[in-house]
Design a protein around this motif. Structure first.
Motif, PDB file in Angstrom:
ATOM      1  N   GLU A 135       0.830  -1.040  -0.093  1.00 58.23           N
ATOM      2  CA  GLU A 135      -0.066  -0.195   0.020  1.00 58.23           C
ATOM      3  C   GLU A 135       0.883   1.265   0.175  1.00 58.23           C
ATOM      4  O   GLU A 135       0.575   2.098  -0.683  1.00 58.23           O
ATOM      5  N   HIS A 136       1.833   1.413   0.931  1.00 54.52           N
ATOM      6  CA  HIS A 136       2.849   2.511   1.080  1.00 54.52           C
ATOM      7  C   HIS A 136       3.949   2.613   0.235  1.00 54.52           C
ATOM      8  O   HIS A 136       4.401   3.661   0.127  1.00 54.52           O
ATOM      9  N   ARG A 137       4.400   1.399  -0.372  1.00 51.50           N
ATOM     10  CA  ARG A 137       5.561   1.500  -1.160  1.00 51.50           C
ATOM     11  C   ARG A 137       6.641   2.306  -0.537  1.00 51.50           C
ATOM     12  O   ARG A 137       7.247   3.208  -1.150  1.00 51.50           O
ATOM     13  N   PRO A 138       7.031   1.953   0.682  1.00 54.23           N
ATOM     14  CA  PRO A 138       7.912   2.732   1.393  1.00 54.23           C
ATOM     15  C   PRO A 138       9.503   2.353   0.757  1.00 54.23           C
ATOM     16  O   PRO A 138       9.803   1.383   0.308  1.00 54.23           O
ATOM     17  N   GLY A 139      10.348   3.411   0.982  1.00 54.03           N
ATOM     18  CA  GLY A 139      11.698   3.276   0.703  1.00 54.03           C
ATOM     19  C   GLY A 139      12.587   2.364   1.923  1.00 54.03           C
ATOM     20  O   GLY A 139      13.670   1.757   1.561  1.00 54.03           O
ATOM     21  N   LEU A 140      12.006   2.588   2.990  1.00 54.60           N
ATOM     22  CA  LEU A 140      12.635   1.960   4.269  1.00 54.60           C
ATOM     23  C   LEU A 140      11.424   1.331   5.079  1.00 54.60           C
ATOM     24  O   LEU A 140      10.464   2.044   5.483  1.00 54.60           O
ATOM     25  N   ILE A 156      10.817 -11.767  10.041  1.00 54.56           N
ATOM     26  CA  ILE A 156      11.585 -10.927   9.440  1.00 54.56           C
ATOM     27  C   ILE A 156      11.894 -11.568   7.963  1.00 54.56           C
ATOM     28  O   ILE A 156      11.809 -10.636   6.915  1.00 54.56           O
ATOM     29  N   THR A 157      12.038 -12.610   8.008  1.00 50.55           N
ATOM     30  CA  THR A 157      12.469 -13.320   6.454  1.00 50.55           C
ATOM     31  C   THR A 157      11.186 -12.941   5.648  1.00 50.55           C
ATOM     32  O   THR A 157      11.358 -12.557   4.474  1.00 50.55           O
ATOM     33  N   ALA A 158       9.907 -13.144   5.964  1.00 45.68           N
ATOM     34  CA  ALA A 158       8.910 -12.940   4.946  1.00 45.68           C
ATOM     35  C   ALA A 158       8.671 -11.471   4.714  1.00 45.68           C
ATOM     36  O   ALA A 158       8.676 -11.067   3.554  1.00 45.68           O
ATOM     37  N   ILE A 159       8.822 -10.533   5.620  1.00 49.35           N
ATOM     38  CA  ILE A 159       8.870  -9.232   5.308  1.00 49.35           C
ATOM     39  C   ILE A 159       9.763  -8.674   4.761  1.00 49.35           C
ATOM     40  O   ILE A 159       9.802  -7.709   3.665  1.00 49.35           O
ATOM     41  N   ALA A 160      10.996  -9.317   4.790  1.00 51.78           N
ATOM     42  CA  ALA A 160      12.205  -8.914   3.952  1.00 51.78           C
ATOM     43  C   ALA A 160      12.117  -9.274   2.629  1.00 51.78           C
ATOM     44  O   ALA A 160      12.372  -8.483   1.640  1.00 51.78           O
ATOM     45  N   GLU A 161      11.383 -10.082   2.247  1.00 50.42           N
ATOM     46  CA  GLU A 161      10.916 -10.650   0.666  1.00 50.42           C
ATOM     47  C   GLU A 161      10.110  -9.770   0.329  1.00 50.42           C
ATOM     48  O   GLU A 161      10.235  -9.394  -1.027  1.00 50.42           O
ATOM     49  N   ALA A 162       9.044  -9.369   1.017  1.00 53.50           N
ATOM     50  CA  ALA A 162       8.015  -8.419   0.569  1.00 53.50           C
ATOM     51  C   ALA A 162       8.740  -7.021   0.353  1.00 53.50           C
ATOM     52  O   ALA A 162       8.350  -6.365  -0.717  1.00 53.50           O
ATOM     53  N   ALA A 163       9.635  -6.626   1.132  1.00 49.40           N
ATOM     54  CA  ALA A 163      10.387  -5.476   1.140  1.00 49.40           C
ATOM     55  C   ALA A 163      11.060  -5.479  -0.149  1.00 49.40           C
ATOM     56  O   ALA A 163      11.198  -4.411  -0.949  1.00 49.40           O
ATOM     57  N   ASP A 164      11.846  -6.584  -0.312  1.00 47.70           N
ATOM     58  CA  ASP A 164      12.928  -6.720  -1.473  1.00 47.70           C
ATOM     59  C   ASP A 164      12.090  -6.391  -2.722  1.00 47.70           C
ATOM     60  O   ASP A 164      12.389  -5.711  -3.637  1.00 47.70           O
ATOM     61  N   ALA A 165      10.916  -7.006  -2.821  1.00 52.50           N
ATOM     62  CA  ALA A 165      10.074  -7.140  -4.010  1.00 52.50           C
ATOM     63  C   ALA A 165       9.776  -5.823  -4.322  1.00 52.50           C
ATOM     64  O   ALA A 165       9.467  -5.332  -5.746  1.00 52.50           O
ATOM     65  N   ALA A 166       9.312  -4.968  -3.368  1.00 55.39           N
ATOM     66  CA  ALA A 166       9.027  -3.414  -3.359  1.00 55.39           C
ATOM     67  C   ALA A 166      10.318  -2.464  -3.443  1.00 55.39           C
ATOM     68  O   ALA A 166      10.212  -1.332  -3.638  1.00 55.39           O
ATOM     69  N   GLY A 167      11.528  -3.115  -3.617  1.00 52.24           N
ATOM     70  CA  GLY A 167      12.644  -2.172  -3.798  1.00 52.24           C
ATOM     71  C   GLY A 167      12.935  -1.568  -2.239  1.00 52.24           C
ATOM     72  O   GLY A 167      13.566  -0.268  -2.525  1.00 52.24           O
ATOM     73  N   ALA A 168      12.511  -1.872  -1.215  1.00 49.19           N
ATOM     74  CA  ALA A 168      12.737  -1.168  -0.044  1.00 49.19           C
ATOM     75  C   ALA A 168      13.738  -1.825   0.836  1.00 49.19           C
ATOM     76  O   ALA A 168      14.142  -2.947   0.676  1.00 49.19           O
ATOM     77  N   VAL A 169      14.534  -0.939   1.682  1.00 50.50           N
ATOM     78  CA  VAL A 169      15.621  -1.386   2.666  1.00 50.50           C
ATOM     79  C   VAL A 169      14.873  -1.799   3.845  1.00 50.50           C
ATOM     80  O   VAL A 169      13.970  -1.244   4.442  1.00 50.50           O
TER      81      VAL A 169
END
Length: 375
Positions: A135-140, A156-169
């Motif tokens: 929804e928010h497409r954050p950078g961090l 952590i692993t699941a969130i990191a995968e979702a963030a990586d797909a969105a290009g977030a750190v």
């Protein structure tokens, strides 16, 4: 890989010392270093203490080894968090934080970043982070697990995968778990941040923090923010933190033992109706709501638990009657400490107490806590 205790005492990859050299190096207390002649191309590793210091490097080597990344020391945990927020959040893509995380981190985002046009959004630690990221497409994405003070846990692993797909750190505040309890970089996070004032240094006598990163690009960015911003740790405090770190393995074991014993005793006494305690939470308990995700990603437990008393007066009475529990807001130290978290603005019941178990004898601590509550 050596065991936790060995790495706390001898980590960092330091080589053999020469005959006559000190076994324990002292802090390097200087602001300036000899540069050599002006025509020399190389001025040495150190030239000015805002950029680097040998004591920092020694501490960073040990902590980086424990975290599994490149470590940068800061003068406090909040200085470390501020560097991460400013380094990776932008007006184009903002930051997603835990709604139930450390209140000062939320205040920094709301009161300093948002007025500059940085989008700030929140998600509960135990909430749907994948949806929030989409929804928010954050950078961090900044996580805190277990959260402070609720002790909620996220994957952590699941969130990191979702963030990586969105290009977030992805950055993880690992203060509560410590690197012995959890290694977020191994679980897919890009950055680890912590207040080493707490368990890492462990004696409640200094302020210090750190950021560790999985790669050199992020490490260089964080170090640049430290050098330009001047948020640097004092060599004496860094050296004291290094000295305290040597006993982290031993302290964490006793703290976790005490937390388990206190949590079990509180539950049993509450069930028997001898204490007015409710909602006892410690992720190490098999039936705790956070136990399943925590047990998948945490290496060991720690000494922080929470419980709720009926009201403010009950908390005050408890603190008046205990002899082994300090009324203090920090945690992870050698002395057991209780903090009524709503006094700081956390959205929790007035009687919620975060109890940080110290390294007192287990039987003494359990007897003291139960005795104070029953009185």
């Amino acid at each position: 890989m050596s065991g936790d205790g060995t790495r706390c005492v001898r980590g960092g990859g330091h080589g053999e010392h020469g005959v006559g050299e000190p076994v324990h190096r002292g802090p390097v207390l200087t602001s300036t270093f000899h540069l050599g002649r002006p025509e020399q191309a190389e001025s040495g590793t150190d030239f000015y203490a805002r950029a680097d210091n040998p004591t920092w490097r020694e501490y960073e080597a040990v902590v980086g080894d424990l975290d599994g990344g490149a470590c940068t020391v800061f003068p406090s945990g909040m200085a470390a968090i501020a560097a991460v927020l400013r380094a990776f959040a932008s007006t184009d893509r903002g930051v997603l934080l835990p709604a139930d995380g450390y209140y000062v981190a939320r205040a920094l985002a709301d009161e300093e970043l948002a007025p500059l046009g940085v989008p700030v959004a929140y998600c509960p630690t135990a909430g749907d982070w994948a949806s929030a990221i989409a929804e928010h497409r954050p950078g961090l994405v900044l996580l805190e697990t277990p959260s402070n003070p609720g002790l909620e846990v996220c994957d952590i692993t699941a969130i990191a995968e979702a963030a990586d797909a969105a290009g977030a750190v992805v950055a993880v505040d690992n203060t509560t778990a410590t690197p012995l309890g959890q290694r977020p970089l191994d679980l897919g996070a890009d950055v680890v941040v912590a207040s080493d004032t707490k368990a890492l240094s462990g004696h409640g006598d200094l302020l210090v923090g750190h950021v560790s990163t999985a790669g050199p690009v992020h490490a260089e960015r964080i170090r640049g923010f430290r050098t330009r911003g001047g948020a640097i740790a004092g060599p004496m405090e860094t050296w004291l933190a290094l000295r305290g770190l040597a006993t982290l393995d031993l302290r964490l074991a006793r703290q976790a033992e005490n937390a388990r014993a206190v949590a079990v005793a509180l539950r049993e006494a509450a069930a028997a109706g001898t204490v007015a305690v409710s909602d006892v939470r410690w992720p190490g308990l098999a039936d705790d709501p956070s136990h399943a995700p925590a047990s998948r990603q945490m290496r060991r437990w720690n000494g922080v638990l929470r419980f709720t008393l009926p009201d403010v007066h009950a908390v005050s009475e408890f603190l008046d009657r205990t002899t082994l529990v300090d009324s203090a807001t920090s945690f992870g130290g050698t002395r057991t400490a209780a903090d009524r978290r709503s006094r700081w603005g956390d959205a929790v019941p007035d009687g919620l107490v975060r109890l940080s178990c110290g390294i007192e004898d287990t039987d003494d601590l359990v007897a003291d806590v139960l005795g104070a509550l029953r009185a």
